[in-house]
Scaffold this active site. Structure first.
Site, PDB file in Angstrom:
ATOM      1  N   HIS A  68      28.683   0.289  38.670  1.00  0.00           N
ATOM      2  CA  HIS A  68      27.593   0.986  37.984  1.00  0.00           C
ATOM      3  C   HIS A  68      28.078   1.473  36.624  1.00  0.00           C
ATOM      4  O   HIS A  68      29.271   1.620  36.385  1.00  0.00           O
ATOM      5  CB  HIS A  68      27.070   2.151  38.832  1.00  0.00           C
ATOM      6  CG  HIS A  68      27.821   3.426  38.652  1.00  0.00           C
ATOM      7  ND1 HIS A  68      29.058   3.645  39.236  1.00  0.00           N
ATOM      8  CD2 HIS A  68      27.521   4.542  37.951  1.00  0.00           C
ATOM      9  CE1 HIS A  68      29.480   4.861  38.901  1.00  0.00           C
ATOM     10  NE2 HIS A  68      28.575   5.426  38.122  1.00  0.00           N
ATOM     11  N   ALA A 112      46.682  -7.193  31.763  1.00  0.00           N
ATOM     12  CA  ALA A 112      46.756  -5.741  31.953  1.00  0.00           C
ATOM     13  C   ALA A 112      46.009  -5.011  30.842  1.00  0.00           C
ATOM     14  O   ALA A 112      46.048  -5.412  29.678  1.00  0.00           O
ATOM     15  CB  ALA A 112      48.214  -5.291  31.977  1.00  0.00           C
TER      16      ALA A 112
END
Length: 184
Positions: A68, A112
């Site tokens: 969300h 990363a």
């Protein structure tokens, strides 16, 4: 006594993370087989049933899976939501964030620290903020195969779980000064 307290705290931390992940699975998070999930995974608890992790997926430490995005809430009175799907054999690098509506394809690699706002095709390497395509997985692995021909390569016995000696750790540290190596 300090060491014992430290170890107790560490052990408790891992037990709590395992329990925490189990609670998400009960709430609908789907996780395939053979996954390598490192400490600090943050799963969107409020929408964890929208997240699916395939088989043999690696999640490095402190990955965020956010199904969300509440940035629309104060303007529209609605929160944006979307599925997250991590397909088989993908790798998500440390401290990466996967946003709602994103699928990371099979054999894809997320570098990363990336913020992934768009789906990643299979066999693709992405990185950055926002993440963008860097290369293909095959091209990256071919590059590393070539580098391994001249790099220091460490086999069995050269990992912390193999009970490396202090001398081995020092040797590795010295051998890798100003260069990269590879460990099994």
């Amino acid at each position: 006594m300090k060491i014992i307290n430290f170890l107790r705290a560490r052990f408790r931390k891992y037990l709590n993370e395992e329990q925490w992940l189990s609670d998400h699975v009960k709430a609908g998070l789907r996780i395939g087989i053979g996954c390598d999930i490192n400490p600090g995974l943050m799963v969107d608890h409020s929408h964890c049933w929208l997240i699916e992790i395939g088989n043999y997926v690696t999640l490095a430490p402190q990955v965020y899976l956010l199904a969300h995005d509440a940035s629309t809430k104060s303007y529209l009175n609605y929160t944006k939501i979307g599925n997250i799907k991590l397909e088989d054999h993908c790798f998500i690098g440390a401290r990466s964030i996967i946003m709602p509506g994103v699928t990371v394809g099979k054999n894809a690699i997320v570098a990363a620290g990336s913020v992934v706002t768009k789906s990643v095709p299979e066999n693709t390497v992405v990185g950055g903020n926002p993440a963008r395509v860097l290369t293909t997985t095959d091209a990256l692995m071919q590059k590393h195969r070539e580098l391994m021909k001249t790099a220091k390569v460490y086999g069995e016995g050269w990992r912390i779980q193999d009970n490396m000696t202090p001398e081995m750790k020092l040797q590795m540290f010295k051998e890798l000064e100003n260069q990269l190596g590879y460990v099994v």
